[in-house]
Design an enzyme around this catalytic site. Structure first.
Site, PDB file in Angstrom:
ATOM      1  N   ARG A   1      -1.085  -5.504  39.043  1.00  0.00           N
ATOM      2  CA  ARG A   1      -0.622  -6.790  39.586  1.00  0.00           C
ATOM      3  C   ARG A   1       0.664  -6.537  40.347  1.00  0.00           C
ATOM      4  NH1 ARG A   1      -3.752 -10.128  37.524  1.00  0.00           N
ATOM      5  NH2 ARG A   1      -2.987 -11.695  38.956  1.00  0.00           N
TER       6      ARG A   1
ATOM      7  N   GLU B   1      17.829  -1.910  41.375  1.00  0.00           N
ATOM      8  CA  GLU B   1      18.070  -2.721  42.584  1.00  0.00           C
ATOM      9  C   GLU B   1      18.518  -1.816  43.717  1.00  0.00           C
ATOM     10  OE1 GLU B   1      20.693  -6.014  41.935  1.00  0.00           O
ATOM     11  OE2 GLU B   1      19.481  -6.727  40.255  1.00  0.00           O
TER      12      GLU B   1
ATOM     13  N   TYR C   1      16.691  -0.316  35.493  1.00  0.00           N
ATOM     14  CA  TYR C   1      17.089  -1.201  36.596  1.00  0.00           C
ATOM     15  C   TYR C   1      17.200  -0.380  37.866  1.00  0.00           C
ATOM     16  CZ  TYR C   1      17.950  -6.109  35.990  1.00  0.00           C
ATOM     17  OH  TYR C   1      17.771  -7.459  35.892  1.00  0.00           O
TER      18      TYR C   1
ATOM     19  N   ASP D   1      -1.275 -12.155  56.011  1.00  0.00           N
ATOM     20  CA  ASP D   1      -1.288 -12.043  54.552  1.00  0.00           C
ATOM     21  C   ASP D   1      -2.688 -11.563  54.164  1.00  0.00           C
ATOM     22  OD1 ASP D   1      -1.458 -12.434  51.839  1.00  0.00           O
ATOM     23  OD2 ASP D   1      -0.634 -14.471  51.858  1.00  0.00           O
TER      24      ASP D   1
ATOM     25  N   LYS E   1      -5.983  -7.306  43.943  1.00  0.00           N
ATOM     26  CA  LYS E   1      -7.252  -7.966  44.259  1.00  0.00           C
ATOM     27  C   LYS E   1      -8.237  -6.890  44.717  1.00  0.00           C
ATOM     28  CE  LYS E   1      -4.924 -12.384  44.943  1.00  0.00           C
ATOM     29  NZ  LYS E   1      -4.614 -13.503  45.866  1.00  0.00           N
TER      30      LYS E   1
ATOM     31  N   THR F   1      -1.250  -8.496  48.152  1.00  0.00           N
ATOM     32  CA  THR F   1      -1.182  -8.206  46.722  1.00  0.00           C
ATOM     33  C   THR F   1      -1.742  -6.798  46.558  1.00  0.00           C
ATOM     34  OG1 THR F   1      -3.422  -8.978  46.342  1.00  0.00           O
ATOM     35  CG2 THR F   1      -1.672 -10.609  46.054  1.00  0.00           C
TER      36      THR F   1
HETATM   37  C1  LIG Z   1      -3.544 -14.358  45.855  1.00  0.00           C
HETATM   38  C2  LIG Z   1      -2.822 -14.657  47.102  1.00  0.00           C
HETATM   39  C3  LIG Z   1      -1.421 -14.709  47.132  1.00  0.00           C
HETATM   40  C4  LIG Z   1      -0.580 -14.717  45.883  1.00  0.00           C
HETATM   41  O1  LIG Z   1      -0.599 -13.607  45.129  1.00  0.00           O
HETATM   42  P1  LIG Z   1       0.130 -13.595  43.690  1.00  0.00           P
HETATM   43  O2  LIG Z   1       0.128 -12.161  43.346  1.00  0.00           O
HETATM   44  O3  LIG Z   1      -0.677 -14.443  42.804  1.00  0.00           O
HETATM   45  O4  LIG Z   1       1.509 -14.128  43.898  1.00  0.00           O
HETATM   46  C5  LIG Z   1      -0.789 -14.871  48.357  1.00  0.00           C
HETATM   47  N1  LIG Z   1      -1.498 -15.004  49.479  1.00  0.00           N
HETATM   48  C6  LIG Z   1      -2.850 -15.006  49.489  1.00  0.00           C
HETATM   49  C7  LIG Z   1      -3.578 -15.158  50.784  1.00  0.00           C
HETATM   50  C8  LIG Z   1      -3.553 -14.837  48.299  1.00  0.00           C
HETATM   51  O5  LIG Z   1      -4.883 -14.864  48.303  1.00  0.00           O
END
Ligand SMILES: *Cc1c(COP(=O)(O)O)cnc(C)c1O
Length: 478
Positions: free
Chosen positions: A279, A66, A64, A241, A273, A270
């Site tokens: 992840r 936090e 843990y 994002d 990707k 993320t």
């Molecule tokens: C994939 C994605 C997310 C979410 O990601 P997770 O890891 O699945 O929560 C958020 N914003 C955008 C633009 C994405 O393409």
């Protein structure tokens, strides 16, 4: 035969797991076999390195932690501090950011951290100030009401879902749609591109607290310098994002006006990707928002995942190596080759092409819905996902689009020649598929007809194509 370290590691791990629950060991082995055989064109997926994968399977998971590096609510976090600080350091160097918060468990969580940080920084509310200095327990009922009213009245301007925006940018199936009064900007119906003048107009009319840029299905670059100017003109906080295209920023394919980090107040992403890590999620920001961002756990996140933060450090170290820039460029070269191959065969593409890692097909020209196309491709060994196109007539469930992306196939080593073959396989399946009918004879948006012999033939060709580019070539499970 002597085994390499990676094979030995995964074989031993499976042996240990098999002794407890053999069906899990079997499923792990089956997953590798399936991934090896499928032509994976899902734009949001990739293949992390063996080092990144192995970093997640150990006793860091037991801890843990936090709090933040050096300021934990639990004792004994010195080794977690080491890996969290390393991950943040690599992220800052890689993206040229002054602050990096590497605890978010996913992209959605990273966005929640960012939303809270912006609200806490911008909304002048005594109740909010109490909440943000951890005096949450002192909040009275009246404070809570006042806080809910103030936060609920905040406005967010983001990209519309059918233009490629994401659910977390203020849409109702996500908490952001309940937290914010949302309006969205779309794309120009003629070109499919973002019309910055219209974004500016929407910002002037709506006066958002937060202007969000970033997407899951927009196949073009975004000019973040212009978006920042728009945000500044109405006093909004500019958030980007970059979940989908972080790898292209890391690999310096997106620079200058197209690199979000120098232009945004706050950037979320993320890590799994195009960035090719474990992840997870991450937030980058300047010193102004750093303290609020660091409150992510426990404000909106559960306890950090030290094993995943360690894997982020490994993956980010990989992304700082020169060959990652080469990888990022090949992702885009491949997407453009795939787009050209499809255009040459008569496929309609949203915006007519791509500048990034993804291509959005409008399959209505084939007489199909996205759902029919997705399933027919899957029957033929080609893994994609259906996606709405701008002004989609089939709605968000059936859709008229197929989204494909090249990060995963590029990780396997496929190049532009293979993308042309891939375009041929996709076109063959779509042109040989016809819409099916419901039992009462009306046209179905889900059923389709594809000769199984064609599906088999394409599957075999996809397997042949992949045979030259083995996935995880150093790993044999025996
Ligand atoms: C994939 C994605 C997310 C979410 O990601 P997770 O890891 O699945 O929560 C958020 N914003 C955008 C633009 C994405 O393409």
């Amino acid at each position: 035969m002597s085994l390499n370290a990676e094979s030995t590691a995964f074989r031993s791990a499976l042996e240990v797991i098999r002794a407890v629950e053999p069906r899990v060991a079997d499923a792990i082995g089956a997953e590798l076999a399936d991934q090896r055989e499928s032509l994976k064109l899902i734009a949001s997926e990739n293949y992390a390195s063996p080092a990144t994968l192995l970093t997640m399977g150990n006793w860091f998971s037991d801890k843990y932690a936090e709090g933040t590096v050096g300021r934990r609510f639990y004792a004994g976090c010195q080794n977690v501090d080491t890996v969290e600080a390393l991950a943040a350091e690599h992220a800052k160097e890689l993206f040229g950011a002054s602050h990096a918060y590497v605890q978010p468990h996913s992209g959605i969580d990273a966005n929640l951290v960012a939303f809270w940080a912006i609200l806490a920084d911008r909304v002048e509310s005594p109740a909010l100030k109490k909440a943000q200095v951890r005096q949450v327990n002192d909040l009275t009922e009246a404070d809570w009401f006042a806080l809910r009213r103030e936060l609920g009245n905040q406005r967010m301007l983001g990209m519309s879902l059918d233009a490629g925006g994401h659910l977390t940018h203020g849409f109702r199936p996500n908490i952001s749609g309940k937290m914010f009064d949302q309006r969205s900007y779309g794309t120009d119906p003629a070109t499919g591109l973002i019309d910055y003048d219209r974004v500016a107009q929407a910002a002037r009319d709506f006066k958002p607290l937060i202007l969000v840029a970033g997407y899951s299905a927009y196949p073009r670059k975004v000019n973040f310098r212009i978006m920042r100017e728009i945000a500044d003109s109405v006093g909004a906080t500019f958030m980007v994002d970059m979940a989908h295209f972080a790898g292209l920023v890391a690999g310096k394919v997106f620079t200058g006006d197209f690199d979000p980090v120098p232009h945004a107040h706050i950037v979320t992403t993320t890590t799994h990707k195009s960035l090719r890590g474990p992840r997870g999620g991450m937030v980058l920001c300047g010193p102004e928002l750093a303290d609020q961002v660091d409150r992510g756990c426990p404000m909106v996140l559960g306890g950090p995942l030290p094993h995943v933060m360690a894997a982020k450090a490994v993956a980010l170290a990989e992304a700082r190596r020169p060959d990652f820039a080469d990888y990022a460029q090949r992702i885009v070269d491949n997407a453009q080759a795939l787009a050209e191959g499809l255009l040459r065969r008569g496929t309609t593409l949203v915006t007519g092409g791509t500048d990034n890692h993804l291509v959005l097909l409008d399959v209505s020209g084939y007489g199909l819905t996205g759902r029919q196309a997705e399933q027919a491709l899957l029957d033929s060994g080609i893994v994609t996902n259906r996606n709405a196109v701008p002004q989609d007539r089939n709605g968000a469930w059936y859709t008229s689009g197929i989204r494909i992306g090249t990060p995963a196939l590029t990780s396997r080593g496929l190049g532009t020649a293979e993308m042309d073959v891939t375009a041929e396989l996709i076109h063959t399946v779509l042109s040989q598929t016809t819409p099916g009918a419901n039992a009462d004879g009306t046209p179905s948006k889900a059923k389709y007809v594809l000769d199984p012999a064609v599906a088999d033939k394409i599957s075999k060709q996809a397997t042949d194509l992949l045979a030259g580019f083995p996935l995880y070539p150093t790993i044999t499970l025996g």
